[in-house]
Design a protein around this motif. Structure first.
Motif, PDB file in Angstrom:
ATOM      1  N   VAL A  17       0.842  -1.198   0.000  1.00 19.44           N
ATOM      2  CA  VAL A  17       0.000   0.000   0.000  1.00 19.44           C
ATOM      3  C   VAL A  17       0.880   1.251   0.000  1.00 19.44           C
ATOM      4  CG1 VAL A  17      -1.624   1.351   1.386  1.00 19.44           C
ATOM      5  CG2 VAL A  17      -2.006  -1.099   1.055  1.00 19.44           C
ATOM      6  N   TYR A  18       1.972   1.235   0.791  1.00 16.70           N
ATOM      7  CA  TYR A  18       2.893   2.383   0.822  1.00 16.70           C
ATOM      8  C   TYR A  18       3.483   2.642  -0.565  1.00 16.70           C
ATOM      9  CZ  TYR A  18       6.818   5.371   2.227  1.00 16.70           C
ATOM     10  OH  TYR A  18       7.702   6.409   2.339  1.00 16.70           O
ATOM     11  N   SER A  19       3.976   1.583  -1.214  1.00 17.20           N
ATOM     12  CA  SER A  19       4.573   1.734  -2.546  1.00 17.20           C
ATOM     13  C   SER A  19       3.543   2.259  -3.544  1.00 17.20           C
ATOM     14  CB  SER A  19       5.129   0.391  -3.020  1.00 17.20           C
ATOM     15  OG  SER A  19       6.111  -0.088  -2.127  1.00 17.20           O
ATOM     16  N   ALA A  20       2.294   1.760  -3.458  1.00 21.22           N
ATOM     17  CA  ALA A  20       1.237   2.246  -4.354  1.00 21.22           C
ATOM     18  C   ALA A  20       0.959   3.725  -4.109  1.00 21.22           C
ATOM     19  CB  ALA A  20      -0.036   1.424  -4.152  1.00 21.22           C
ATOM     20  N   GLY A  21       1.028   4.161  -2.833  1.00 17.10           N
ATOM     21  CA  GLY A  21       0.822   5.574  -2.523  1.00 17.10           C
ATOM     22  C   GLY A  21       1.914   6.447  -3.121  1.00 17.10           C
ATOM     23  N   ILE A  22       3.176   5.990  -3.045  1.00 17.18           N
ATOM     24  CA  ILE A  22       4.281   6.736  -3.665  1.00 17.18           C
ATOM     25  C   ILE A  22       4.073   6.811  -5.180  1.00 17.18           C
ATOM     26  CG2 ILE A  22       6.762   6.756  -4.098  1.00 17.18           C
ATOM     27  CD1 ILE A  22       6.167   7.428  -1.249  1.00 17.18           C
ATOM     28  N   MET A  23       3.624   5.710  -5.769  1.00 18.49           N
ATOM     29  CA  MET A  23       3.401   5.679  -7.215  1.00 18.49           C
ATOM     30  C   MET A  23       2.274   6.633  -7.610  1.00 18.49           C
ATOM     31  SD  MET A  23       3.008   2.294  -9.613  1.00 18.49           S
ATOM     32  CE  MET A  23       1.346   1.866  -9.084  1.00 18.49           C
ATOM     33  N   LEU A  24       1.199   6.701  -6.807  1.00 19.79           N
ATOM     34  CA  LEU A  24       0.104   7.628  -7.093  1.00 19.79           C
ATOM     35  C   LEU A  24       0.584   9.074  -6.971  1.00 19.79           C
ATOM     36  CD1 LEU A  24      -2.841   8.192  -7.731  1.00 19.79           C
ATOM     37  CD2 LEU A  24      -3.382   7.916  -5.299  1.00 19.79           C
ATOM     38  N   TYR A  25       1.443   9.349  -5.969  1.00 17.89           N
ATOM     39  CA  TYR A  25       2.022  10.698  -5.834  1.00 17.89           C
ATOM     40  C   TYR A  25       2.747  11.076  -7.123  1.00 17.89           C
ATOM     41  CZ  TYR A  25       4.882  14.531  -3.948  1.00 17.89           C
ATOM     42  OH  TYR A  25       5.483  15.743  -3.741  1.00 17.89           O
ATOM     43  N   GLU A  26       3.547  10.152  -7.649  1.00 14.07           N
ATOM     44  CA  GLU A  26       4.311  10.438  -8.866  1.00 14.07           C
ATOM     45  C   GLU A  26       3.392  10.633 -10.063  1.00 14.07           C
ATOM     46  OE1 GLU A  26       8.036   8.600 -11.483  1.00 14.07           O
ATOM     47  OE2 GLU A  26       7.153   7.433  -9.851  1.00 14.07           O
ATOM     48  N   MET A  27       2.304   9.853 -10.159  1.00  9.65           N
ATOM     49  CA  MET A  27       1.371  10.002 -11.272  1.00  9.65           C
ATOM     50  C   MET A  27       0.689  11.369 -11.238  1.00  9.65           C
ATOM     51  SD  MET A  27      -0.226   6.161 -11.033  1.00  9.65           S
ATOM     52  CE  MET A  27      -1.414   6.332 -12.363  1.00  9.65           C
ATOM     53  N   LEU A  28       0.360  11.863 -10.032  1.00  7.89           N
ATOM     54  CA  LEU A  28      -0.361  13.129  -9.905  1.00  7.89           C
ATOM     55  C   LEU A  28       0.562  14.335 -10.058  1.00  7.89           C
ATOM     56  CD1 LEU A  28      -2.663  12.207  -6.879  1.00  7.89           C
ATOM     57  CD2 LEU A  28      -3.394  12.542  -9.245  1.00  7.89           C
ATOM     58  N   THR A  29       1.840  14.191  -9.694  1.00  7.62           N
ATOM     59  CA  THR A  29       2.745  15.347  -9.712  1.00  7.62           C
ATOM     60  C   THR A  29       3.799  15.268 -10.801  1.00  7.62           C
ATOM     61  OG1 THR A  29       4.319  14.324  -8.181  1.00  7.62           O
ATOM     62  CG2 THR A  29       2.463  15.540  -7.212  1.00  7.62           C
ATOM     63  N   GLY A  30       4.017  14.075 -11.365  1.00  9.44           N
ATOM     64  CA  GLY A  30       5.049  13.920 -12.386  1.00  9.44           C
ATOM     65  C   GLY A  30       6.435  13.685 -11.831  1.00  9.44           C
ATOM     66  N   LYS A  31       6.573  13.592 -10.505  1.00  7.22           N
ATOM     67  CA  LYS A  31       7.884  13.352  -9.910  1.00  7.22           C
ATOM     68  C   LYS A  31       7.724  12.561  -8.623  1.00  7.22           C
ATOM     69  CE  LYS A  31       7.816  17.918  -7.684  1.00  7.22           C
ATOM     70  NZ  LYS A  31       8.484  19.227  -7.599  1.00  7.22           N
ATOM     71  N   GLN A  32       8.821  11.940  -8.182  1.00  5.90           N
ATOM     72  CA  GLN A  32       8.801  11.155  -6.950  1.00  5.90           C
ATOM     73  C   GLN A  32       8.971  12.078  -5.743  1.00  5.90           C
ATOM     74  OE1 GLN A  32      12.062   8.606  -7.886  1.00  5.90           O
ATOM     75  NE2 GLN A  32      10.878   7.346  -9.313  1.00  5.90           N
ATOM     76  N   PRO A  33       8.425  11.711  -4.576  1.00  4.45           N
ATOM     77  CA  PRO A  33       8.474  12.620  -3.420  1.00  4.45           C
ATOM     78  C   PRO A  33       9.871  12.807  -2.840  1.00  4.45           C
ATOM     79  CG  PRO A  33       7.517  10.505  -2.793  1.00  4.45           C
ATOM     80  CD  PRO A  33       7.655  10.488  -4.286  1.00  4.45           C
ATOM     81  N   TYR A  34      10.757  11.795  -2.992  1.00  7.46           N
ATOM     82  CA  TYR A  34      12.081  11.885  -2.408  1.00  7.46           C
ATOM     83  C   TYR A  34      13.145  11.732  -3.490  1.00  7.46           C
ATOM     84  CZ  TYR A  34       9.534  10.989   1.937  1.00  7.46           C
ATOM     85  OH  TYR A  34       8.659  11.052   2.982  1.00  7.46           O
ATOM     86  N   ALA A  35      14.239  12.476  -3.351  1.00  3.98           N
ATOM     87  CA  ALA A  35      15.363  12.378  -4.274  1.00  3.98           C
ATOM     88  C   ALA A  35      16.651  12.462  -3.471  1.00  3.98           C
ATOM     89  CB  ALA A  35      15.303  13.499  -5.309  1.00  3.98           C
ATOM     90  N   GLY A  36      17.713  11.907  -4.008  1.00  6.18           N
ATOM     91  CA  GLY A  36      19.006  11.954  -3.343  1.00  6.18           C
ATOM     92  C   GLY A  36      20.091  11.522  -4.298  1.00  6.18           C
ATOM     93  N   GLU A  37      21.337  11.802  -3.926  1.00  8.44           N
ATOM     94  CA  GLU A  37      22.451  11.436  -4.786  1.00  8.44           C
ATOM     95  C   GLU A  37      22.732   9.939  -4.767  1.00  8.44           C
ATOM     96  OE1 GLU A  37      25.799  13.754  -3.666  1.00  8.44           O
ATOM     97  OE2 GLU A  37      24.905  15.674  -4.292  1.00  8.44           O
ATOM     98  N   SER A  38      22.255   9.242  -3.736  1.00  2.00           N
ATOM     99  CA  SER A  38      22.454   7.801  -3.655  1.00  2.00           C
ATOM    100  C   SER A  38      21.169   7.164  -3.129  1.00  2.00           C
ATOM    101  CB  SER A  38      23.623   7.475  -2.718  1.00  2.00           C
ATOM    102  OG  SER A  38      23.308   7.873  -1.395  1.00  2.00           O
ATOM    103  N   PRO A  39      20.978   5.877  -3.421  1.00  2.70           N
ATOM    104  CA  PRO A  39      19.763   5.208  -2.942  1.00  2.70           C
ATOM    105  C   PRO A  39      19.589   5.285  -1.438  1.00  2.70           C
ATOM    106  CG  PRO A  39      20.850   3.865  -4.602  1.00  2.70           C
ATOM    107  CD  PRO A  39      21.770   5.016  -4.318  1.00  2.70           C
ATOM    108  N   ILE A  40      20.700   5.237  -0.677  1.00  3.61           N
ATOM    109  CA  ILE A  40      20.568   5.206   0.776  1.00  3.61           C
ATOM    110  C   ILE A  40      20.049   6.536   1.327  1.00  3.61           C
ATOM    111  CG2 ILE A  40      22.877   5.967   1.464  1.00  3.61           C
ATOM    112  CD1 ILE A  40      22.852   3.533   3.391  1.00  3.61           C
ATOM    113  N   GLN A  41      20.340   7.642   0.611  1.00  7.47           N
ATOM    114  CA  GLN A  41      19.791   8.932   1.027  1.00  7.47           C
ATOM    115  C   GLN A  41      18.276   8.951   0.863  1.00  7.47           C
ATOM    116  OE1 GLN A  41      22.356  11.415  -1.484  1.00  7.47           O
ATOM    117  NE2 GLN A  41      23.205  12.314   0.366  1.00  7.47           N
ATOM    118  N   VAL A  42      17.797   8.353  -0.215  1.00  4.02           N
ATOM    119  CA  VAL A  42      16.348   8.262  -0.419  1.00  4.02           C
ATOM    120  C   VAL A  42      15.723   7.378   0.649  1.00  4.02           C
ATOM    121  CG1 VAL A  42      14.529   7.584  -2.025  1.00  4.02           C
ATOM    122  CG2 VAL A  42      16.621   8.647  -2.893  1.00  4.02           C
ATOM    123  N   ALA A  43      16.382   6.256   0.965  1.00  2.00           N
ATOM    124  CA  ALA A  43      15.875   5.351   1.999  1.00  2.00           C
ATOM    125  C   ALA A  43      15.769   6.071   3.339  1.00  2.00           C
ATOM    126  CB  ALA A  43      16.785   4.136   2.117  1.00  2.00           C
TER     127      ALA A  43
END
Length: 684
Positions: free
Chosen positions: A199-225
């Protein structure tokens, strides 16, 4: 899924004596996917071949076999079917249903932020597939746009069930698998995953569909985590102004950091998602961001070249293919290297010392709690300020006991026979409102009618209740009585003039189905475009109504008639009657076999043309005139040879057997006649 041309040693080979590999479709963090043909059943399949570091792990393969069997037991129209699993030497593979089309990632890359109506229509079948999986005890663990497949006929399916679960469950990898942009906080912290993680992953995906971008960004995967664990997903309307508040609440409900605050599973999320779709206005559903690219139904079908976004593994080095092992203390992913010298130098930018030292943070929390407990103890007297009269205390205790007895009796009546007593909600479906309310009153409930659309229940009759029939609840609890307003009708979109693929996407977005597709010739509408639809555009129909389409085959080809040898006027009329245009060449030509004024040649001479195209006619001016010389007194053989060179036919009339072979007479002679005419020689 878009085929990806590449050099690969498996292409052209046959795996396990059954699956002939034709081309490579995609490559991810755990496997490579090929288009293959099942030679036994003669059908196309998607062949997922695991990378060697997984294929050589016996513990993982055993786990994968169990998960594949569990995924294969799930049959749902919105879930990609698992067909087979096995090993062929050093190759470990899964066989899945091949869905020809593109992915949700392609749509987002092409369109950017999607209108809420399209975003909700695309994610609805995804959540429905998750709900079915959760109901069967399956968890996906890697929900992302790349795993949402959109077939050419508009079907939407969720792929890759079981693989991520098998990887995270096996002890031989000991690693965290999942695309970091969509990873639930509990997976980052090494805790067990459940339906709420999907459900969490689906919510992140819906955020991206509505805004065109992902809610979190970082220079490395661990920063996003780190942000998944320590931050709250923002409201989509902050990144895309104008979105409805209900959409903000839906996304933030799904992406709560604490799993206890999310929908319990896909079924719960699906109910709320569909409720929101019915409550939003058309203006809210069709809201678009000013900066987003213009939306066309073609864009949802004509996918851009897909960008590889493979399943990622959180790594403690710069290499994206390494894994972080989970530690005994799963409260943070950043402390994994504390006791391992090879990772001793690792640090995450922006993370404070307390986070890198979970023991220190826990110590501070304990000290604060102890301070609170000490303050509470200091405010509590250890003995009464005054001893009081023993008789007075007896009277007080008697009054207290009487009051408690009265309260107990009242509570017993309230919860045993009164409004607080339990009752079973009766079944009121298809009853009139009066009948339904009477049934509820008889059962001891008060009801509040609410109008809802329903495709199956006639308008004015009861659809059901909330809580549902058969549930046991306290009678003081109000019951919502849902009354049908009949089927909700929606205006059909106009499909004429667009391509068949555009029509399929528009029907899917409008939640309609594709009916019969027929073809017809049309002189004006290009081949492949829709000529007409039934029902007509704008007609209000139910969701799921089949819409039949007539698709153009382009202009009808016309065979070119052969008019050679016909008089000019007759030839022109024949060309025009066929729907073509006749043009007579200005130059005429001599022809000894075609009379003057007749057509001697045409271009083109055969084949087909489109209505209105041109056929050029060349007209004969008859045979040319040639002077016949006299051959009297000459040998007949020489005379015949010379006359034939001039284009005449020669007739020999021998007298007395033509013994001497000399021409005695000739007809005609010394005059001009048409070539091809007959010259008679009298020979003695």
């Amino acid at each position: 899924m878009v085929q990806e041309p590449t050099q690969d040693h498996l292409i052209g080979t046959t795996v396990d004596g059954r699956y002939h590999v034709r081309s490579r479709l995609a490559r991810g963090g755990m496997s490579t996917v090929y288009l293959a043909t099942d030679q036994r059943l003669e059908r196309d399949v998607a062949l997922k071949v695991l990378h060697p570091h997984l294929a050589n792990d016996e513990t993982f393969l055993e786990r994968l076999s169990r998960e594949a069997k569990a995924a294969a037991s799930l049959s749902h129209p919105h879930v990609v079917s698992v067909l087979d699993q096995g090993e062929d030497g050093h190759i470990a593979y899964l066989v899945m249903e091949y869905v020809k089309g593109h992915t949700l990632r392609d749509v987002i890359n092409q369109q950017g932020a999607l209108p809420p109506r399209l975003a909700l229509a695309l994610i609805d079948p995804v959540i429905e597939g998750l709900a079915a999986a959760h109901g069967s005890g399956l968890i996906h663990r890697d929900i992302k746009p790349e795993n949402v497949l959109i077939a050419d006929d508009g079907r939407i399916k969720v792929g890759d069930f079981g693989l991520a679960r098998a990887v995270t469950a096996t002890t031989s990898t000991g690693a965290l698998i999942g695309t970091v942009a969509y990873l639930a906080p509990e997976l980052v912290l090494g805790k067990p995953a459940d339906a709420r993680s999907d459900v969490y992953s689906a919510g992140i995906m819906l955020y991206e569909m509505l805004t065109g971008k992902q809610p979190y960004a970082g220079e490395s995967p661990i920063q996003v985590a780190y942000q998944h664990v320590n931050a709250a997903v923002g409201r989509p309307s902050e990144a895309a102004p104008g979105l409805a508040e209900d959409l903000d609440e839906l996304v933030q409900w799904c992406t709560a950091v604490d799993a206890e605050n999310r929908p319990v599973d896909g079924s719960a999320l699906l109910s709320e998602l569909r409720h929101i779709r019915t409550t939003l206005s058309d203006e809210q559903l069709d809201h678009r961001q000013p900066s987003s690219r213009p939306l066309s139904t073609a864009a949802a079908v004509e996918a851009a070249a897909p960008r590889e976004n493979p399943t990622e593994a959180l790594a403690t080095t710069a290499s994206p293919t390494e894994f972080i092992p989970h530690q005994s203390n799963p409260t943070t992913v950043m402390a994994a290297s504390a006791r391992q010298p090879r990772n001793a130098g690792l640090a995450l930018p922006g993370v404070d010392d307390d986070l890198r030292q979970p023991g220190k943070r826990e110590q501070k929390k304990l000290e604060r709690q102890q301070a609170k407990d000490q303050a509470r103890a200091a405010a509590t007297p250890v003995r009464p300020l005054r001893e009081g009269n023993p008789r007075r205390r007896a009277v007080i205790w008697t009054v207290v006991i009487v009051i408690l007895a009265l309260l107990a009796g009242s509570a017993g009546w309230f919860f045993g026979m009164g409004p607080g007593s339990p009752g079973t909600v009766p079944d009121v479906k298809n009853k009139t409102v009066a009948e339904a309310q009477q049934l509820l009153r008889t059962a001891g409930f008060q009801s509040e009618p609410r109008d809802v659309f329903d495709d199956d229940v006639q308008a004015g009759l009861a659809v059901g209740t909330e809580p549902k029939s058969g549930e046991v609840v306290r009678k003081f609890q109000p019951i919502a009585l849902f009354v049908s307003k009949g089927a909700q009708l929606f205006a059909l979109p106009g499909l004429t003039g667009g391509t068949l693929d555009q029509a399929k996407t528009a029907l899917n977005a409008a939640q309609m189905t594709l009916g019969n597709v027929t073809e017809a010739f049309d002189e004006k509408i290009p081949a492949g475009s829709v000529i007409s639809q039934d029902p007509a555009p704008g007609k209000e129909v139910r969701h799921g109504t089949p819409v039949s389409l007539v698709v153009s085959k382009g202009p009808q080809p016309i065979p070119v008639p052969d008019v050679r040898g016909l008089p000019q006027d007759a030839a022109v009329k024949a060309i025009q009657d066929a729907g073509l245009k006749a043009v007579v060449a200005p130059e005429t030509v001599n022809d000894k076999s075609v009379p003057k004024g007749a057509v001697v040649a045409q271009s083109p001479g055969n084949g087909t043309l489109v209505r209105g195209e041109t056929v050029t006619l060349t007209v004969s001016k008859g045979p040319k005139l040639v002077r016949v010389p006299s051959f009297i007194g000459k040998q007949a053989k020489d005379a015949q040879k010379d006359l034939e060179k001039l284009g005449f036919d020669v007739k020999i009339n021998a007298i007395l057997g033509g013994f001497f072979g000399t021409v005695r007479d000739q007809n005609p002679v010394d005059t001009e006649i048409p070539e091809g005419s007959v010259v008679t020689l009298t020979v003695v």
